[in-house]
Design a protein around this motif. Structure first.
Motif, PDB file in Angstrom:
ATOM      1  N   GLN A 218       0.856  -1.185   0.000  1.00  0.00           N
ATOM      2  CA  GLN A 218       0.000   0.000   0.000  1.00  0.00           C
ATOM      3  C   GLN A 218       0.887   1.228   0.000  1.00  0.00           C
ATOM      4  OE1 GLN A 218      -2.488   0.414   3.439  1.00  0.00           O
ATOM      5  NE2 GLN A 218      -3.664   2.082   2.572  1.00  0.00           N
ATOM      6  N   THR A 219       0.603   2.158  -0.914  1.00  0.00           N
ATOM      7  CA  THR A 219       1.408   3.365  -1.027  1.00  0.00           C
ATOM      8  C   THR A 219       0.510   4.593  -0.958  1.00  0.00           C
ATOM      9  OG1 THR A 219       2.930   2.174  -2.479  1.00  0.00           O
ATOM     10  CG2 THR A 219       3.084   4.586  -2.475  1.00  0.00           C
ATOM     11  N   PRO A 220       0.615   5.384   0.118  1.00  0.00           N
ATOM     12  CA  PRO A 220      -0.161   6.617   0.197  1.00  0.00           C
ATOM     13  C   PRO A 220       0.259   7.569  -0.923  1.00  0.00           C
ATOM     14  CG  PRO A 220       0.771   6.053   2.336  1.00  0.00           C
ATOM     15  CD  PRO A 220       1.407   5.154   1.318  1.00  0.00           C
ATOM     16  N   THR A 221      -0.725   8.216  -1.548  1.00  0.00           N
ATOM     17  CA  THR A 221      -0.422   9.180  -2.607  1.00  0.00           C
ATOM     18  C   THR A 221      -0.842  10.593  -2.239  1.00  0.00           C
ATOM     19  OG1 THR A 221      -2.500   8.654  -3.737  1.00  0.00           O
ATOM     20  CG2 THR A 221      -0.525   7.459  -4.449  1.00  0.00           C
ATOM     21  N   PHE A 222      -1.734  10.718  -1.234  1.00  0.00           N
ATOM     22  CA  PHE A 222      -2.167  12.040  -0.786  1.00  0.00           C
ATOM     23  C   PHE A 222      -2.821  11.916   0.576  1.00  0.00           C
ATOM     24  CE2 PHE A 222      -5.410  15.308  -0.229  1.00  0.00           C
ATOM     25  CZ  PHE A 222      -4.674  16.461  -0.439  1.00  0.00           C
ATOM     26  N   PHE A 223      -2.522  12.881   1.450  1.00  0.00           N
ATOM     27  CA  PHE A 223      -3.242  13.014   2.707  1.00  0.00           C
ATOM     28  C   PHE A 223      -3.385  14.498   2.988  1.00  0.00           C
ATOM     29  CE2 PHE A 223      -3.625  13.405   7.316  1.00  0.00           C
ATOM     30  CZ  PHE A 223      -4.728  12.583   7.526  1.00  0.00           C
ATOM     31  N   GLY A 224      -4.612  14.949   3.193  1.00  0.00           N
ATOM     32  CA  GLY A 224      -4.866  16.351   3.481  1.00  0.00           C
ATOM     33  C   GLY A 224      -6.124  16.506   4.303  1.00  0.00           C
TER      34      GLY A 224
END
Length: 124
Positions: A50-56
């Motif tokens: 699993q690779t996070p691509t955005f967190f906001g």
């Protein structure tokens, strides 16, 4: 974040007792902190990576986007919207996945893992 990458979901500790999770892999919402934690753990167990691509964050909502590979080699994209109440608790989470072939594969595996805990006909 997946247990596979050593991270932690940014909301699990803050789920309210009566929290509700909706998702594109579900026919109906899953309610309750412990049921949601079981569901998230089961999803994590099916991810090879699993690779996070955005967190906001915008106001009371956090948005987490990620790419994942399932153990069967299928890939998917996930988007989680985490709503917080004024006290910081999380009463609602919504998770969407794509593409549809991966969604159906994930839903089938989750159904076989969690039908006893969450009931029949919860997953697509």
């Amino acid at each position: 974040m997946s247990a596979n990458n050593g991270g932690r979901h940014p909301f699990l500790d803050d789920l309210t007792a009566d929290a509700e999770l909706t998702s594109t892999v579900l026919r109906r919402a899953v309610s309750g902190r412990e049921n949601i934690k079981k569901l998230i753990a089961a999803v994590d167990s099916l991810y090879k990576s699993q690779t996070p691509t955005f967190f906001g964050t915008v106001e009371n909502r956090s948005l987490l986007q990620y790419a994942a590979e399932l153990g069967n080699g299928k890939t998917l994209c996930g988007v989680a919207i985490i709503e917080r109440n004024p006290d910081g608790g999380v009463p609602r989470v919504s998770v969407t996945f794509s593409p549809i072939d991966s969604v159906m594969s994930l839903a089938a595996r989750l159904g076989s893992l969690l039908e006893q805990d969450l009931g029949p006909d919860v997953f697509l």
